[in-house]
Design a protein around this motif. Structure first.
Motif, PDB file in Angstrom:
ATOM      1  N   GLN A  47       0.777  -1.212   0.112  1.00 19.32           N
ATOM      2  CA  GLN A  47       0.105   0.048  -0.066  1.00 19.32           C
ATOM      3  C   GLN A  47       0.956   1.273   0.007  1.00 19.32           C
ATOM      4  OE1 GLN A  47      -3.276   0.558   0.208  1.00 19.32           O
ATOM      5  NE2 GLN A  47      -3.497  -1.614  -0.669  1.00 19.32           N
ATOM      6  N   HIS A  48       2.072   1.135   0.528  1.00 17.28           N
ATOM      7  CA  HIS A  48       2.884   2.548   0.227  1.00 17.28           C
ATOM      8  C   HIS A  48       3.543   2.595  -0.717  1.00 17.28           C
ATOM      9  CE1 HIS A  48       6.018  -0.680   1.132  1.00 17.28           C
ATOM     10  NE2 HIS A  48       6.810   0.128   0.529  1.00 17.28           N
ATOM     11  N   TYR A  49       3.510   1.979  -1.838  1.00 19.23           N
ATOM     12  CA  TYR A  49       3.494   2.582  -3.269  1.00 19.23           C
ATOM     13  C   TYR A  49       2.494   3.316  -3.894  1.00 19.23           C
ATOM     14  CZ  TYR A  49       7.687  -0.738  -3.168  1.00 19.23           C
ATOM     15  OH  TYR A  49       8.786  -1.168  -2.724  1.00 19.23           O
ATOM     16  N   THR A  50       2.712   4.408  -4.734  1.00 23.29           N
ATOM     17  CA  THR A  50       1.952   4.982  -5.375  1.00 23.29           C
ATOM     18  C   THR A  50       2.457   4.993  -6.984  1.00 23.29           C
ATOM     19  OG1 THR A  50       2.987   7.301  -5.172  1.00 23.29           O
ATOM     20  CG2 THR A  50       0.919   6.660  -3.427  1.00 23.29           C
ATOM     21  N   LEU A  51       1.497   5.305  -7.897  1.00 29.83           N
ATOM     22  CA  LEU A  51       1.917   5.301  -9.137  1.00 29.83           C
ATOM     23  C   LEU A  51       1.220   6.626  -9.888  1.00 29.83           C
ATOM     24  CD1 LEU A  51       3.242   4.089 -12.012  1.00 29.83           C
ATOM     25  CD2 LEU A  51       1.045   2.783 -12.071  1.00 29.83           C
ATOM     26  N   THR A  52       2.245   7.186 -10.504  1.00 25.66           N
ATOM     27  CA  THR A  52       1.582   8.454 -11.701  1.00 25.66           C
ATOM     28  C   THR A  52       1.991   7.981 -12.972  1.00 25.66           C
ATOM     29  OG1 THR A  52       2.043  10.327  -9.979  1.00 25.66           O
ATOM     30  CG2 THR A  52       1.797  10.798 -12.307  1.00 25.66           C
ATOM     31  N   VAL A  53       1.095   8.042 -13.777  1.00 24.18           N
ATOM     32  CA  VAL A  53       1.162   7.643 -15.287  1.00 24.18           C
ATOM     33  C   VAL A  53       0.979   8.820 -16.045  1.00 24.18           C
ATOM     34  CG1 VAL A  53       0.173   6.157 -17.448  1.00 24.18           C
ATOM     35  CG2 VAL A  53       0.547   5.287 -15.083  1.00 24.18           C
ATOM     36  N   VAL A  54       1.999   9.311 -16.660  1.00 24.01           N
ATOM     37  CA  VAL A  54       1.924  10.338 -17.581  1.00 24.01           C
ATOM     38  C   VAL A  54       2.198  10.145 -18.972  1.00 24.01           C
ATOM     39  CG1 VAL A  54       2.815  12.851 -18.008  1.00 24.01           C
ATOM     40  CG2 VAL A  54       2.693  11.864 -15.784  1.00 24.01           C
ATOM     41  N   GLY A  55       1.272  10.451 -19.874  1.00 22.59           N
ATOM     42  CA  GLY A  55       1.521  10.195 -21.487  1.00 22.59           C
ATOM     43  C   GLY A  55       0.079  10.159 -22.105  1.00 22.59           C
ATOM     44  N   GLU A  56       0.219  10.507 -23.433  1.00 26.00           N
ATOM     45  CA  GLU A  56      -0.778  10.517 -24.328  1.00 26.00           C
ATOM     46  C   GLU A  56      -0.824   9.063 -24.942  1.00 26.00           C
ATOM     47  OE1 GLU A  56      -1.225  14.101 -27.738  1.00 26.00           O
ATOM     48  OE2 GLU A  56       0.425  12.617 -28.056  1.00 26.00           O
ATOM     49  N   THR A  57      -2.068   8.769 -25.406  1.00 25.36           N
ATOM     50  CA  THR A  57      -2.513   7.424 -25.936  1.00 25.36           C
ATOM     51  C   THR A  57      -2.198   7.777 -27.443  1.00 25.36           C
ATOM     52  OG1 THR A  57      -4.161   6.749 -24.201  1.00 25.36           O
ATOM     53  CG2 THR A  57      -4.341   5.698 -26.214  1.00 25.36           C
ATOM     54  N   TRP A  58      -1.576   6.708 -27.982  1.00 29.67           N
ATOM     55  CA  TRP A  58      -1.169   6.543 -29.272  1.00 29.67           C
ATOM     56  C   TRP A  58      -1.700   5.070 -29.949  1.00 29.67           C
ATOM     57  CZ3 TRP A  58       3.330   8.816 -32.371  1.00 29.67           C
ATOM     58  CH2 TRP A  58       3.535  10.251 -31.929  1.00 29.67           C
ATOM     59  N   GLU A  59      -1.987   5.128 -31.219  1.00 30.25           N
ATOM     60  CA  GLU A  59      -2.394   3.941 -31.823  1.00 30.25           C
ATOM     61  C   GLU A  59      -3.628   3.209 -31.236  1.00 30.25           C
ATOM     62  OE1 GLU A  59       1.120   1.328 -32.459  1.00 30.25           O
ATOM     63  OE2 GLU A  59       2.322   3.128 -31.734  1.00 30.25           O
ATOM     64  N   GLY A  60      -4.533   4.094 -30.530  1.00 32.20           N
ATOM     65  CA  GLY A  60      -5.582   3.404 -30.144  1.00 32.20           C
ATOM     66  C   GLY A  60      -5.486   2.396 -29.007  1.00 32.20           C
ATOM     67  N   TRP A  61      -4.327   2.637 -28.260  1.00 30.12           N
ATOM     68  CA  TRP A  61      -4.049   1.517 -27.244  1.00 30.12           C
ATOM     69  C   TRP A  61      -4.631   1.920 -25.879  1.00 30.12           C
ATOM     70  CZ3 TRP A  61      -2.957  -3.274 -27.668  1.00 30.12           C
ATOM     71  CH2 TRP A  61      -2.117  -3.785 -26.593  1.00 30.12           C
ATOM     72  N   THR A  62      -5.924   1.574 -25.670  1.00 31.86           N
ATOM     73  CA  THR A  62      -6.559   2.008 -24.543  1.00 31.86           C
ATOM     74  C   THR A  62      -6.601   0.869 -23.454  1.00 31.86           C
ATOM     75  OG1 THR A  62      -8.724   1.047 -25.472  1.00 31.86           O
ATOM     76  CG2 THR A  62      -8.030   3.489 -25.985  1.00 31.86           C
ATOM     77  N   LEU A  63      -5.948  -0.131 -23.894  1.00 29.94           N
ATOM     78  CA  LEU A  63      -5.972  -1.059 -22.692  1.00 29.94           C
ATOM     79  C   LEU A  63      -5.423  -0.767 -21.346  1.00 29.94           C
ATOM     80  CD1 LEU A  63      -6.072  -4.179 -21.719  1.00 29.94           C
ATOM     81  CD2 LEU A  63      -4.143  -4.808 -22.857  1.00 29.94           C
TER      82      LEU A  63
END
Length: 447
Positions: free
Chosen positions: A282-298
């Motif tokens: 629980q003490h880990y956090t994640l930030t994802v920063v990025g633009e989606t390309w090629e329709g990769w919405t998974l």
């Protein structure tokens, strides 16, 4: 933008670099600028920018095309022609006239997409007619998105052959790339050199005095879903999804802040990180920063459905340069779970910040990160192994490491290639082991 004033006929060896301009902003836009600026410390340099790469509607980041998100600019010593449009007339003719007026000894073509191929072929033909030697710098053999389309692959593999018949040298970023390139194309007799990617240490610093991290509020309510920061209707590049405020290195490891940064594409492996993160404490956090390309919405769907969604912040857009430093200054570790890659701009941003990096041992990334003391390598495509590597690399949190990459070394590699091609060059200057960050320091002053 009109071309900058041209030099007279005397002085240092003249080089023209051709690459991505700022209108279709990408990592190659930054690389073209940084390389041109670095070469300008030793040569007389011109830059021809590819302005309108292709019809805007076909570009994955079409919503931001033409918006000024970059803070980086060309050195005043670089003579810039901006630029060439994909339809060619009259911009390509003007570029040829610029080339003729500048009179370089070498034309350096940045290769990253087949969209530039017809323009490059015209420039190469013009260069050879003018007695100019041509070098191609390969960032990869072919863009992974283009390689999924048979017609695009056929187009590139067919038309690139007359281009390669007219070159005098090749630059690659790693021995891996050299092997891949020579196994794909017949380059017998063409000299090559490896120029490791230079540092990406150009983003704005956050003017925040170093201080101990403020304690987390004891009564802060836990969110119930991932923090989704989507593009807003405001002007692109605005801080609608505010970057985290920079914080000093934690004095304890009660919270470990992970960062994934870069465009979201199938080969980036973000889905492996989201799966691995769901198993972390629980003490880990994640930030994802990025633009989606090629329709990769998974990855976006997996973030929304993750059991750890309350600890994930998702900034789903291409962020402006003014925001980049804040995201890295607020991170304890950068995780890059690529399935394949020749080079990585986010890796070099992370190293310029001195942050611990967990990166998959694929392609050219091994050579790019092997000399960096903060690297933890991991097998690609294995969320379980990735999670273990993150936990192991947590021991490095709070340390800052020296970035071993250097634009001076890149310039030296070009100089060696030019000499092998018979281009008159000055005697090699002493090469220092430097990027702009030569001494490890603490956030936020990392460059």
């Amino acid at each position: 933008m009109p071309a900058s004033p041209l030099p007279d006929g005397d002085g240092p060896t003249r080089i023209v670099v051709v690459g991505s301009g700022w209108r279709f902003l990408s990592g190659i836009s930054y690389y073209t600028c940084r390389l041109s600026n670095a070469l300008a410390t030793r040569y007389e340099v011109g830059a021809i920018l590819m302005r309108q790469l292709l019809p805007t509607r076909l570009y994955p980041g079409r919503a931001r095309v033409g918006h000024r998100l970059n803070a980086l600019s060309y050195d005043p010593r670089v003579h810039v022609f901006d630029g060439i449009d994909w339809w060619g007339v009259p911009s390509l003719l003007r570029a040829v006239l610029f080339l003729r007026s500048f009179r370089p000894e070498v034309l350096v073509l940045q290769w990253w997409t087949g969209a530039v191929l017809h323009s490059y072929l015209v420039l190469a033909l013009a260069a050879r007619a003018l007695g100019i030697r041509v070098v191609v710098e390969f960032h990869e053999v072919q863009d992974t998105g283009e390689a999924q389309h048979r017609w695009a692959t056929l187009y590139c593999r067919t038309l690139i052959k007359p281009l390669l018949r007219r070159i005098s040298g090749v630059i690659v970023h790693s021995a891996f790339d050299r092997t891949a390139l020579r196994s794909t194309y017949d380059l017998a007799g063409v000299p090559d050199e490896i120029a490791l990617h230079g540092p990406f240490d150009h983003h704005e610093r956050a003017a925040v005095p170093p201080a101990r991290r403020a304690p987390e509020p004891a009564s802060a309510p836990a969110p119930t879903s991932a923090h989704i920061c989507a593009p807003s209707a405001s002007a692109p590049g605005s801080a609608s999804a505010a970057a985290p405020a920079p914080r000093a290195v934690p004095t304890t490891h009660d919270q470990v802040r992970l960062l994934f940064f870069g465009t979201i594409r199938p080969y980036k492996g973000l889905e492996d990180l989201v799966e691995a993160f769901g198993r972390l404490p629980q003490h880990y956090t994640l930030t994802v920063v990025g633009e989606t390309w090629e329709g990769w919405t998974l990855p976006a769907a997996m973030i929304a459905a993750s059991p750890a969604a309350s600890r994930i912040t998702f900034v789903n857009r291409y962020v402006a340069d003014s925001e980049v430093d804040d995201f890295f200054a607020a991170a304890d570790m950068v995780v890059l779970p690529y399935r394949r890659s020749s080079a990585s701009g986010p890796l070099h941003i992370a190293m310029s910040h001195g942050l611990p990096v967990v990166v998959t041992a694929v392609g050219g990334l091994v050579e790019a990160a092997s000399a960096y003391a903060g690297t933890t390598f991991v097998t690609s495509g294995s969320p379980a192994a990735l999670g273990e590597a993150i936990v192991s690399a947590t021991a490095n949190v709070g340390r800052r490491h020296t970035d071993p990459s250097s634009w001076e070394k890149s310039v030296a590699a070009f100089t060696r290639l030019f000499a092998r091609m018979g281009v008159p060059v000055a005697q090699d200057a002493e090469i220092t082991a430097s990027s702009n960050q030569t001494v490890p320091v603490f956030s936020p002053d990392l460059r």
